[in-house]
Write an enzyme that holds these catalytic residues in place. Structure first.
Site, short mmCIF file in Angstrom:
data_model
loop_
_atom_site.label_atom_id
_atom_site.label_comp_id
_atom_site.label_asym_id
_atom_site.label_seq_id
_atom_site.Cartn_x
_atom_site.Cartn_y
_atom_site.Cartn_z
N ASP A 60 -5.78 -6.27 5.66
CA ASP A 60 -6.99 -5.67 4.99
C ASP A 60 -7.85 -6.56 4.73
OD1 ASP A 60 -8.61 -3.78 3.87
OD2 ASP A 60 -7.55 -3.30 2.27
N ASP A 98 -11.57 -8.23 6.61
CA ASP A 98 -13.10 -8.17 6.25
C ASP A 98 -13.65 -9.70 6.09
OD1 ASP A 98 -12.50 -5.50 5.50
OD2 ASP A 98 -13.76 -5.80 3.44
N LYS A 147 3.14 -15.47 2.91
CA LYS A 147 3.08 -16.14 1.51
C LYS A 147 4.39 -16.49 1.13
CE LYS A 147 0.93 -18.09 -2.07
NZ LYS A 147 0.06 -19.23 -1.91
N TYR A 174 0.85 -1.09 0.08
CA TYR A 174 0.01 -0.05 0.06
C TYR A 174 0.91 1.18 0.13
CZ TYR A 174 -4.17 -2.99 0.95
OH TYR A 174 -5.06 -3.69 0.79
N ASP A 202 -3.42 -18.16 2.22
CA ASP A 202 -4.44 -18.81 1.55
C ASP A 202 -5.23 -19.85 2.34
OD1 ASP A 202 -2.19 -20.08 1.15
OD2 ASP A 202 -2.46 -20.82 -0.69
C1 IPM Z 1 -9.43 -0.30 5.47
C2 IPM Z 1 -9.83 0.20 4.30
C3 IPM Z 1 -8.49 0.96 3.91
C4 IPM Z 1 -7.52 0.22 3.84
C5 IPM Z 1 -8.94 1.75 2.77
C6 IPM Z 1 -10.12 2.73 2.59
C7 IPM Z 1 -7.62 2.47 2.05
O1 IPM Z 1 -10.13 -0.80 3.59
O2 IPM Z 1 -9.18 0.34 6.81
O3 IPM Z 1 -9.39 -1.84 5.91
O4 IPM Z 1 -7.22 -0.79 3.02
O5 IPM Z 1 -6.57 0.27 4.83
MG MG Z 2 -10.37 -2.73 4.45
#
Ligand code: IPM
Ligand code: MG
Length: 357
Positions: free
Chosen positions: A247, A251, A191, A142, A223
């Site tokens: 990241d 989620d 990985k 990133y 994975d």
């Molecule tokens: C998170 C979000 C951010 C990230 C984005 C919005 C840049 O997805 O905080 O997880 O990737 O860190």
């Molecule tokens: Mg995110």
């Protein structure tokens, strides 16, 4: 206690959920004899609209001078066409970097009251889970070199992942320290069968781990980790991983807790000052409709009280009120499944939490 808190409401549902968390903080402050002064600053799409750039210098300055920062979310379709360096997301990455917040703590657990919202099989849900994802936040792909160039097959794009030993050492330490206060197990996700950065990551985590003989260390390929999170989530305690893997996996972890609207996070550096933000995005599809789930931001405010201000009792007070609201059947639209379940609005859910403080 008197504290200055910068508010980065951002875009989409950001303003609604930050307002909810501020109401909760103000109630706690009044109840417990603290005073929190809030200063609103612009970042993300709203800053692009107001001043032409996603992260104005004034915003960074005020955040750096504050005792803590609470952030909603940034981004939205309106700004999707902008070049990478001028997108709303740049504000978030820039702020984390400017504040030196390399550790992102993302706790995920199964709320007993939300067992029915968990998409996993009943026998897995029965075991429950309670994990802490420690995501590296200011390095890796990133933040690496990126661009466009002429390649072997014509025009191409590239992004690069780089990790220094120092960056891995400090995030590894954060993970081992956190594990000492929890289940004493760290799963390091990489990985290493493909990536050189992952091999350095693994080597370094093990070297740091040698200083923590009381903490069990396990390596897992990313994975496989994605699979184990839905197959056997109770096997995880602390998970430490790179910026991008964290990241993605956070989620996934949020979905097995019931909704992405539930997961808070704390972004921390070496000092006490930090940035507290839900892990979800700006949800432009429901922005301004009073439908958002404010719990992730309210729980982020609780993490702020705990980590930035050492107010453990007050943090627990908020967490207990959220638990109670869920146990009493309060549901926002994202977690209101089943017949006859009424979805509360964002402000109604906020009131439900405040009532239970
Ligand atoms: C998170 C979000 C951010 C990230 C984005 C919005 C840049 O997805 O905080 O997880 O990737 O860190
Ligand atoms: Mg995110």
């Amino acid at each position: 206690m008197r504290m200055n808190i910068a508010l980065v409401k951002g875009d989409g549902i950001g303003p609604e959920i930050v307002d909810s968390a501020v109401q909760v903080l103000e109630t706690v402050a009044a109840r417990c004899g603290h005073s929190f002064a809030f200063t609103e600053v612009l970042a993300g799409g709203c800053a692009i609209d107001a001043v032409g750039i996603p992260l104005p210098k004034e915003t960074v300055d005020i955040c750096l001078q504050s005792d803590s920062v609470l952030l909603g979310a940034v981004g939205g379709p309106k700004w999707d066409g902008l070049p990478g360096g001028n997108r709303p997301e740049k504000a978030l990455l820039g702020l984390r970097s400017a504040m030196g917040l390399y550790t992102n703590l993302r706790p995920a657990r199964l709320y007993p009251a939300l067992k029915d919202e968990c998409p996993l099989r009943a026998d897995i849900v029965e075991k429950g889970f309670d994990l802490l994802m420690v995501r590296e936040l200011t390095g890796g792909i990133y933040f690496g070199d990126r661009g466009r160039r002429e390649g072997k097959y014509g025009p191409e794009a590239y992004d690069t992942e780089a990790y220094s030993v120092m960056e891995v050492e400090r995030i590894a330490r954060a993970a081992f320290e956190a594990a000492r206060k929890r289940g004493k197990k760290v799963t390091s996700i990489d990985k290493a069968n493909v990536l050189e950065t992952s091999r350095l990551w693994r080597e370094t985590v093990h070297r740091i781990g040698a200083n923590y003989p009381d903490v069990e260390l396990q390596d897992m390929l990313v994975d496989n980790a994605a699979m184990q999170l839905v197959r056997n989530p109770s096997s995880f305690d602390v998970v430490v991983t790179s910026n991008m893997f964290g990241d993605i996996l956070s989620d996934e972890a949020s979905q097995i807790s019931g909704s992405i609207g539930l997961l808070p996070s704390a972004s921390l550096g070496d000092g006490r000052r930090g940035l507290y933000e839900p892990i979800h995005g700006s949800a432009p599809d429901i922005a301004g409709q009073n439908k958002a789930n404010p719990l992730a931001t309210i729980l982020s405010a609780a993490m702020m009280l705990r980590y930035a201000f050492d107010l453990e009792d007050e943090a627990r007070m908020i967490e207990r009120a959220v638990d109670k609201a869920l146990e009493d059947g309060c549901r926002t639209a994202d977690i209101a499944r089943g017949e006859g379940v009424k979805a509360l609005s964002c402000t109604e859910m906020t009131a439900a939490v405040i009532e239970r403080l």
